[in-house]
Scaffold this active site. Structure first.
Site, PDB file in Angstrom:
ATOM      1  CG  HIS A 101      -2.133  -0.830   1.100  1.00 54.58           C
ATOM      2  ND1 HIS A 101      -2.125  -2.172   1.400  1.00 54.58           N
ATOM      3  CD2 HIS A 101      -3.407  -0.540   0.672  1.00 54.58           C
ATOM      4  CE1 HIS A 101      -3.345  -2.671   1.171  1.00 54.58           C
ATOM      5  NE2 HIS A 101      -4.131  -1.710   0.734  1.00 54.58           N
ATOM      6  CE  LYS A 107      -4.012  -0.608   4.682  1.00 54.03           C
ATOM      7  NZ  LYS A 107      -5.362  -0.027   4.824  1.00 54.03           N
TER       8      LYS A 107
END
EC number: 1.17.1.8
Lengths: 246, 246, 246, 246
Positions: free
Chosen positions: C132, C136
């Site tokens: 990601h 995040k």
């Protein structure tokens, strides 16, 4: 080019023997193993030897070969600064002889590490994921740790900031091992052999360098590259990098 | 470092504007677009300009900037040998000014091409697979063709044999396009943006270099790298490679 | 098919609006946002609504639509057993109306989870690697944890032994987070969006299922699949799986 | 469970022998090869046999085993409808005996094909890329062609439009082979074994299913799965799919 293999009956040596036999530009003239006389090398006109023997045997082998003008490609382990110094002295006395001693002959792994260092200064993020068979005892692999250290060093030299990472809430271990600020993840998977992936990211893009070993003989092409080029590099060379133009 | 952007309201230019604003070590002092006077550059003490304008406008911009001692990073297209020669003459008259003109600022793509050339001599096989959104008109992409040509050239120089390929029975097109002996495959896939994978193989191993573009602004980090280094490279430099240590 | 969108001006809702407009077999007849009357739905002959509003608004919307015979595709959060029960009662009173409530409309992610469960019983090893963007907050992602739990459950049901892993010497975190015996690794990388890879291994082979999200609108195709099929599934359906033939 | 192997000295059979020996829940009681009497099966109380023999031998083997109440797992080739019908008749006379005849026991390949069919209706684009060693004679591989046909069939059933592809200018072969409208690309690479990647794309996302064979014994886990379950499936079963819950 006339090639002799020392340690020819060992698992690694016999793969080298097969590789030399299969190469059209190389001629296998001597297969030496424990107990055989080295004089066969001179008698057969050996130009280059490949040594995958033992730390106990390798120094005698090198002294003999260098003093007889035979180039040496060495994958045997156990070298330290003292041994390197001794090899350099022998080379100095034997003008033009080349000796290559390398800890890793897997070309794809050596290139991966080199490219990772080159790319590192230009990306905000870098992580390493390695995949091995589940019988491996250490995690991450030595190669992955070395790769991460190379990336960390290149980032330091370039004066990069630490990588961005907003993680606040994490399961233990999720973000991998931290090697000098580079996160390294180790996967263990039945069926796999040895694989390493280095991922770099910056705005709207990523760069991935991946190395896959599918079998145990991935060192052979690197050894043959060494055999073909060792005469061009007189004296002692440590590591395959220079031969790969790195 | 004080930065001015020419073509600041275009799609590309406005992404550069945002990138300069977000960089802590850079200060955006001038945003110039069609019809604005270039004198704002001198008045604001601009040290480096970024030019993403048009072939019609760029030469006047460069003459002004170089003669006023302002370094230039240029992504505008339309340069030929004559134009390069003119820029070199201007640089010669303006000691120490650096000009970087590059056709491609996507760092991951530039590195992929460079690494592919470096790796090529050491592998029996090499192929290129590129992936793009389905609205692309050409297949393979220009970048993939250039990558394949670089690999082919490096193989020729190293004197490699043609790649092994025992294919006897083949569906039309299955083995891809043949670019100077390097097979290139083009995938068209809704959802994807622009991705290129170069795969090299030799005994028991492969090496994969993959570049992924996830969005349209992947040129920004390369432009900022140019801005930061252009003062260190006086005269004309074509292509980002030297700035990336390649 | 006549479609109305509730929450039409929100980020998600406006992507749904664009998706419906672009679909040749669907007609957008109503765009409702906060404060607008729902009667426009009946007046325009809306057959299916899509609701991406808020937990406060969604139950009133559903009561209105179900009682007027309008099918509902719902991505709004905040549902619990009590709310599901209420929706079921409304459906029971309104014969033939279909309601789909799904926590995840990203088809590739839903399929990855389903395939992972199906494959799990047949492989000795299984691990999850997710990638990601670095903003995040949690690691690993909720989807990766759910995927790992699905694998663990399927292995338990099949009576599999624990995965082989000979690791004796490990840097802290190298082997990832342990989720019910399944190792999960989280990579954080500038430029990436949201990607998940599930790897299975057994003798001489591996199977990899990988999901890549390149942008923020990856839920749209799943919503449209819901719109097209909801009339075929009267009553309440939770999760997209059944619509995907899983 | 007591297992006998027919064709035990062949390359494939001997890998099965090793696999049965290594499995804790299976006991190898008979190794039969060309010229050996089948009565050893009955004498040793064999419950399941594995047959990797020849088209000439397999029907006699099956008649013997089925009539003696021994379950059969068969990888031998050469079956046609007539032979299947004969096996069904023998099974009908021997209540409860299970026979599995499968053309492909590589679990990861069988799952890849099945998942590809399941996923196909939900994506605008789908392509197949396969990678093999350069000694392979056909391109694309039979498995890749079958995978593409499965995808094409699933798309037809779902009434999907042709895949989007704006290519106007293309080098010959760049877009791969066209198998029922699905583009298939074949890479030939020294060092690789057998690998297949199926890629699906729709708005802002892709799904990749990849199968890697690292060695020649990738059929063993599928054969063992067959051995363990064959008693649960009386009569003739063709293909491993049902045993994998597909």
């Amino acid at each position: 080019m006339k090639v002799g293999v020392l340690g020819a009956k060992g698992r690694v040596g016999s793969a080298v023997v097969a590789g030399v036999k299969a190469a059209e530009d190389l001629e296998l003239v001597a297969e030496i193993d424990h107990g055989d006389s080295l004089d066969a090398l001179v008698e057969t006109g050996t130009e280059v030897i490949v040594d995958f023997t033992t730390p106990n045997a390798v120094m005698d082998n090198l002294e003999y070969c260098i003093s007889h003008g035979i180039h040496c490609v060495v994958g045997t382990t156990g070298f330290d600064d003292e041994r390197y110094e001794q090899v350099r002295r022998w080379c100095a006395e034997s003008d033009g002889v080349g000796v290559l001693i390398a800890p890793n002959f897997a070309i794809s792994a050596v290139l991966t590490m080199a490219f990772a260092k080159q790319a590192a200064p230009f990306f905000e993020s870098a992580e390493v994921v390695e995949y091995h068979h589940p019988n491996k005892l250490d995690a991450p692999s030595g190669t992955a740790i070395k790769t991460a250290q190379g990336i960390a060093g290149a980032r330091r030299e370039a004066g990069l900031d630490p990588m961005p990472d907003a993680t606040e809430q994490s399961l233990d271990g999720a973000r991998g091992a931290n090697v000098d600020g580079v996160h390294v993840h180790a996967v263990r998977m039945t069926g796999m052999v040895a694989h390493e992936e280095v991922i770099f990211g910056t705005q709207d893009q990523s760069l991935t360098i991946r190395q896959d070993s599918y079998g145990r003989d991935s060192f052979v092409p690197g050894v043959l590259t060494g055999v073909r080029q060792v005469a061009d590099y007189p004296g002692l060379t440590i590591g395959l990098d220079k031969y790969l133009g790195l």
